[in-house]
Write a protein that holds these residues in place. Structure first.
Motif, PDB file in Angstrom:
ATOM      1  N   LEU A 165       0.834  -1.182   0.000  1.00  0.00           N
ATOM      2  CA  LEU A 165       0.000   0.000   0.000  1.00  0.00           C
ATOM      3  C   LEU A 165       0.872   1.235   0.000  1.00  0.00           C
ATOM      4  O   LEU A 165       2.063   1.171   0.263  1.00  0.00           O
ATOM      5  CB  LEU A 165      -0.965   0.023   1.191  1.00  0.00           C
ATOM      6  CG  LEU A 165      -0.330   0.114   2.569  1.00  0.00           C
ATOM      7  CD1 LEU A 165      -0.410   1.537   3.060  1.00  0.00           C
ATOM      8  CD2 LEU A 165      -1.057  -0.803   3.514  1.00  0.00           C
ATOM      9  N   ALA A 166       0.267   2.348  -0.297  1.00  0.00           N
ATOM     10  CA  ALA A 166       0.948   3.642  -0.277  1.00  0.00           C
ATOM     11  C   ALA A 166       0.123   4.597   0.560  1.00  0.00           C
ATOM     12  O   ALA A 166      -1.108   4.582   0.503  1.00  0.00           O
ATOM     13  CB  ALA A 166       1.108   4.174  -1.693  1.00  0.00           C
ATOM     14  N   LEU A 167       0.800   5.420   1.339  1.00  0.00           N
ATOM     15  CA  LEU A 167       0.135   6.478   2.091  1.00  0.00           C
ATOM     16  C   LEU A 167       0.335   7.774   1.324  1.00  0.00           C
ATOM     17  O   LEU A 167       1.458   8.209   1.111  1.00  0.00           O
ATOM     18  CB  LEU A 167       0.735   6.617   3.491  1.00  0.00           C
ATOM     19  CG  LEU A 167       0.521   5.448   4.433  1.00  0.00           C
ATOM     20  CD1 LEU A 167       1.273   5.684   5.736  1.00  0.00           C
ATOM     21  CD2 LEU A 167      -0.955   5.259   4.711  1.00  0.00           C
ATOM     22  N   VAL A 168      -0.766   8.360   0.905  1.00  0.00           N
ATOM     23  CA  VAL A 168      -0.706   9.574   0.100  1.00  0.00           C
ATOM     24  C   VAL A 168      -1.608  10.612   0.744  1.00  0.00           C
ATOM     25  O   VAL A 168      -2.740  10.302   1.132  1.00  0.00           O
ATOM     26  CB  VAL A 168      -1.191   9.290  -1.346  1.00  0.00           C
ATOM     27  CG1 VAL A 168      -1.157  10.557  -2.181  1.00  0.00           C
ATOM     28  CG2 VAL A 168      -0.363   8.193  -1.982  1.00  0.00           C
ATOM     29  N   GLY A 169      -1.112  11.830   0.873  1.00  0.00           N
ATOM     30  CA  GLY A 169      -1.942  12.889   1.425  1.00  0.00           C
ATOM     31  C   GLY A 169      -1.158  14.173   1.578  1.00  0.00           C
ATOM     32  O   GLY A 169       0.064  14.188   1.458  1.00  0.00           O
ATOM     33  N   GLN A 170      -1.858  15.235   1.862  1.00  0.00           N
ATOM     34  CA  GLN A 170      -1.243  16.542   2.065  1.00  0.00           C
ATOM     35  C   GLN A 170      -0.379  16.529   3.311  1.00  0.00           C
ATOM     36  O   GLN A 170      -0.574  15.702   4.215  1.00  0.00           O
ATOM     37  CB  GLN A 170      -2.314  17.612   2.201  1.00  0.00           C
ATOM     38  CG  GLN A 170      -3.131  17.829   0.961  1.00  0.00           C
ATOM     39  CD  GLN A 170      -4.207  18.892   1.178  1.00  0.00           C
ATOM     40  OE1 GLN A 170      -4.488  19.288   2.304  1.00  0.00           O
ATOM     41  NE2 GLN A 170      -4.804  19.337   0.089  1.00  0.00           N
TER      42      GLN A 170
END
Length: 85
Positions: free
Chosen positions: A30-35
């Protein structure tokens, strides 16, 4: 397997997570993506026990975390030289 159950974290009045749950099965990626400031690093720190939170974390097996280096000095030589330094 990594399982997060009802994770809640707030810093002051800013709530990052409220009763969040997640299951990652062996072999999944999985990847953690966010501002910036959305809680990506905080979530990882929950898994490693570096921050206090409400809820439960269950980890079967071993969890290894490699933190990304935030600054790179100008390196001369090979990548192996850089890692050795």
């Amino acid at each position: 397997m990594i399982q997060l159950k009802n994770i809640s974290i707030a810093f002051g009045r800013q709530e990052l997570f409220s009763e969040a749950s997640l299951v990652i099965h062996k072999g999944e990626k999985l990847a953690l993506v966010g501002q910036n400031g959305s809680g990506k690093t905080t979530l990882i720190r929950c898994l490693t026990g570096e921050v206090e939170f409400e809820g439960d974390v269950e980890i079967e097996g071993t969890l290894s975390v490699l933190e990304q280096e935030s600054q790179f000095d100008v390196a001369e030589g090979s990548f192996e030289d850089y890692l050795s330094a």
